[in-house]
Design a protein around this motif. Sequence first.
Motif, PDB file in Angstrom:
ATOM      1  N   GLU A  12      -9.918  -0.274 -52.248  1.00 58.37           N
ATOM      2  CA  GLU A  12      -9.568   0.623 -51.145  1.00 58.37           C
ATOM      3  C   GLU A  12      -8.332   1.471 -51.441  1.00 58.37           C
ATOM      4  N   ILE A  13      -7.600   1.142 -52.506  1.00 60.53           N
ATOM      5  CA  ILE A  13      -6.430   1.937 -52.910  1.00 60.53           C
ATOM      6  C   ILE A  13      -6.951   3.167 -53.637  1.00 60.53           C
ATOM      7  N   ILE A  14      -6.707   4.325 -53.056  1.00 60.63           N
ATOM      8  CA  ILE A  14      -7.157   5.580 -53.653  1.00 60.63           C
ATOM      9  C   ILE A  14      -6.123   6.090 -54.646  1.00 60.63           C
ATOM     10  N   GLU A  15      -4.850   5.941 -54.307  1.00 60.68           N
ATOM     11  CA  GLU A  15      -3.744   6.372 -55.162  1.00 60.68           C
ATOM     12  C   GLU A  15      -2.568   5.441 -54.942  1.00 60.68           C
ATOM     13  N   ALA A  16      -1.709   5.351 -55.941  1.00 55.08           N
ATOM     14  CA  ALA A  16      -0.469   4.586 -55.805  1.00 55.08           C
ATOM     15  C   ALA A  16       0.591   5.247 -56.667  1.00 55.08           C
ATOM     16  N   PHE A  17       1.784   5.362 -56.108  1.00 57.74           N
ATOM     17  CA  PHE A  17       2.903   6.016 -56.787  1.00 57.74           C
ATOM     18  C   PHE A  17       4.146   5.163 -56.679  1.00 57.74           C
ATOM     19  N   SER A  18       4.963   5.145 -57.740  1.00 58.82           N
ATOM     20  CA  SER A  18       6.322   4.615 -57.632  1.00 58.82           C
ATOM     21  C   SER A  18       7.121   5.683 -56.908  1.00 58.82           C
ATOM     22  N   ILE A  19       7.995   5.277 -56.000  1.00 56.55           N
ATOM     23  CA  ILE A  19       8.736   6.256 -55.201  1.00 56.55           C
ATOM     24  C   ILE A  19      10.211   5.876 -55.098  1.00 56.55           C
ATOM     25  N   THR A  20      10.994   6.830 -54.615  1.00 56.26           N
ATOM     26  CA  THR A  20      12.374   6.563 -54.232  1.00 56.26           C
ATOM     27  C   THR A  20      12.392   6.477 -52.716  1.00 56.26           C
ATOM     28  N   GLY A  21      13.484   6.038 -52.163  1.00 52.37           N
ATOM     29  CA  GLY A  21      13.591   5.969 -50.707  1.00 52.37           C
ATOM     30  C   GLY A  21      13.161   4.616 -50.190  1.00 52.37           C
ATOM     31  N   GLY A  22      12.523   4.621 -49.024  1.00 53.58           N
ATOM     32  CA  GLY A  22      12.118   3.380 -48.361  1.00 53.58           C
ATOM     33  C   GLY A  22      10.908   2.746 -49.008  1.00 53.58           C
ATOM     34  N   GLY A  23      11.128   1.802 -49.877  1.00 53.74           N
ATOM     35  CA  GLY A  23      10.038   1.115 -50.549  1.00 53.74           C
ATOM     36  C   GLY A  23      10.033   1.443 -52.029  1.00 53.74           C
ATOM     37  N   ASP A  24       9.155   0.787 -52.743  1.00 49.02           N
ATOM     38  CA  ASP A  24       9.053   0.976 -54.184  1.00 49.02           C
ATOM     39  C   ASP A  24       7.757   1.667 -54.583  1.00 49.02           C
ATOM     40  N   LEU A  25       6.700   1.427 -53.803  1.00 45.38           N
ATOM     41  CA  LEU A  25       5.391   2.003 -54.075  1.00 45.38           C
ATOM     42  C   LEU A  25       4.844   2.647 -52.809  1.00 45.38           C
ATOM     43  N   LEU A  26       4.114   3.716 -52.984  1.00 44.29           N
ATOM     44  CA  LEU A  26       3.414   4.356 -51.873  1.00 44.29           C
ATOM     45  C   LEU A  26       1.953   4.413 -52.252  1.00 44.29           C
ATOM     46  N   THR A  27       1.103   3.858 -51.400  1.00 50.31           N
ATOM     47  CA  THR A  27      -0.325   3.862 -51.677  1.00 50.31           C
ATOM     48  C   THR A  27      -1.059   4.638 -50.598  1.00 50.31           C
ATOM     49  N   ARG A  28      -2.186   5.198 -50.998  1.00 48.98           N
ATOM     50  CA  ARG A  28      -3.098   5.837 -50.040  1.00 48.98           C
ATOM     51  C   ARG A  28      -4.308   4.924 -49.994  1.00 48.98           C
ATOM     52  N   VAL A  29      -4.634   4.467 -48.792  1.00 48.98           N
ATOM     53  CA  VAL A  29      -5.671   3.462 -48.597  1.00 48.98           C
ATOM     54  C   VAL A  29      -6.771   4.025 -47.709  1.00 48.98           C
ATOM     55  N   ALA A  30      -8.033   3.793 -48.091  1.00 51.40           N
ATOM     56  CA  ALA A  30      -9.178   4.164 -47.264  1.00 51.40           C
ATOM     57  C   ALA A  30      -9.810   2.884 -46.740  1.00 51.40           C
ATOM     58  N   ALA A  31     -10.140   2.878 -45.450  1.00 46.86           N
ATOM     59  CA  ALA A  31     -10.726   1.678 -44.841  1.00 46.86           C
ATOM     60  C   ALA A  31     -11.870   2.068 -43.909  1.00 46.86           C
ATOM     61  N   ARG A  32     -12.761   1.101 -43.665  1.00 47.62           N
ATOM     62  CA  ARG A  32     -13.908   1.342 -42.776  1.00 47.62           C
ATOM     63  C   ARG A  32     -13.472   1.490 -41.325  1.00 47.62           C
ATOM     64  N   ASP A  33     -12.486   0.681 -40.927  1.00 47.49           N
ATOM     65  CA  ASP A  33     -11.985   0.691 -39.554  1.00 47.49           C
ATOM     66  C   ASP A  33     -10.618   0.015 -39.560  1.00 47.49           C
ATOM     67  N   ASN A  34     -10.004  -0.106 -38.389  1.00 48.43           N
ATOM     68  CA  ASN A  34      -8.659  -0.692 -38.332  1.00 48.43           C
ATOM     69  C   ASN A  34      -8.641  -2.159 -38.756  1.00 48.43           C
ATOM     70  N   ALA A  35      -9.687  -2.909 -38.420  1.00 47.96           N
ATOM     71  CA  ALA A  35      -9.736  -4.320 -38.815  1.00 47.96           C
ATOM     72  C   ALA A  35      -9.809  -4.432 -40.347  1.00 47.96           C
ATOM     73  N   HIS A  36     -10.597  -3.560 -40.959  1.00 50.96           N
ATOM     74  CA  HIS A  36     -10.687  -3.562 -42.421  1.00 50.96           C
ATOM     75  C   HIS A  36      -9.338  -3.178 -43.029  1.00 50.96           C
ATOM     76  N   LEU A  37      -8.651  -2.206 -42.424  1.00 50.24           N
ATOM     77  CA  LEU A  37      -7.321  -1.816 -42.896  1.00 50.24           C
ATOM     78  C   LEU A  37      -6.376  -3.007 -42.840  1.00 50.24           C
ATOM     79  N   GLU A  38      -6.420  -3.757 -41.753  1.00 48.78           N
ATOM     80  CA  GLU A  38      -5.562  -4.934 -41.648  1.00 48.78           C
ATOM     81  C   GLU A  38      -5.881  -5.943 -42.754  1.00 48.78           C
TER      82      GLU A  38
END
Length: 182
Positions: A90-116
């Motif tokens: 479900e991870i479409i992209e992932a990047f190392s970042i600066t600021g709040g956090g270390d990684l930023l991911t873009r996630v695709a899910a079927r619905d909110n329960a799947h996202l959880e």
Amino acid sequence: MPVDELDTLILRLLIERPRTSVREYARILGVARGTLQARLDRLERTGVITGTGPALSPAALGHPVLAFVHIEVTQGHLDEAGEALAAVPEIIEAFSITGGGDLLTRVAARDNAHLEDVIQRLIRLPGVVRTRTEVALRERVPHRLLPLVESVGRDAAARAGQATRASREEREAQAARETRKP
């Protein structure tokens, strides 16, 4: 890698007409097919063109929920966590970042329960300390590169114009110096 005006026109055609043949691109641009192919090869070799595959819609594939998940990782475990993310479909992209956090991911899910469920899976990955999730409500600017390509093309044209003017001014100055010689 500097991109010139012809490169910009080629990139624009690739974006606007991705299924067109090289021969047709050459005809549209009024250049030899060999010239166009050499340009395409150089743009690929230098990493300007990174792929030619189709653009797919996660929503049309049954995953309409888009979320951005910030992941905080224990120091020294960034590579390990990054490699583990690659195993989550479900991870479409992932990047190392600066600021709040270390990684930023873009996630695709079927619905909110799947996202959880996906987020719970991410929390259990090696080195992951915590996550913070933002759900996208509506796309405001779709993924695009044409405005950037056009901007690069304008900059290239301006640089070429400046070089032409400087060259002309230098030639005129040289001619003036030569006419003053006794």
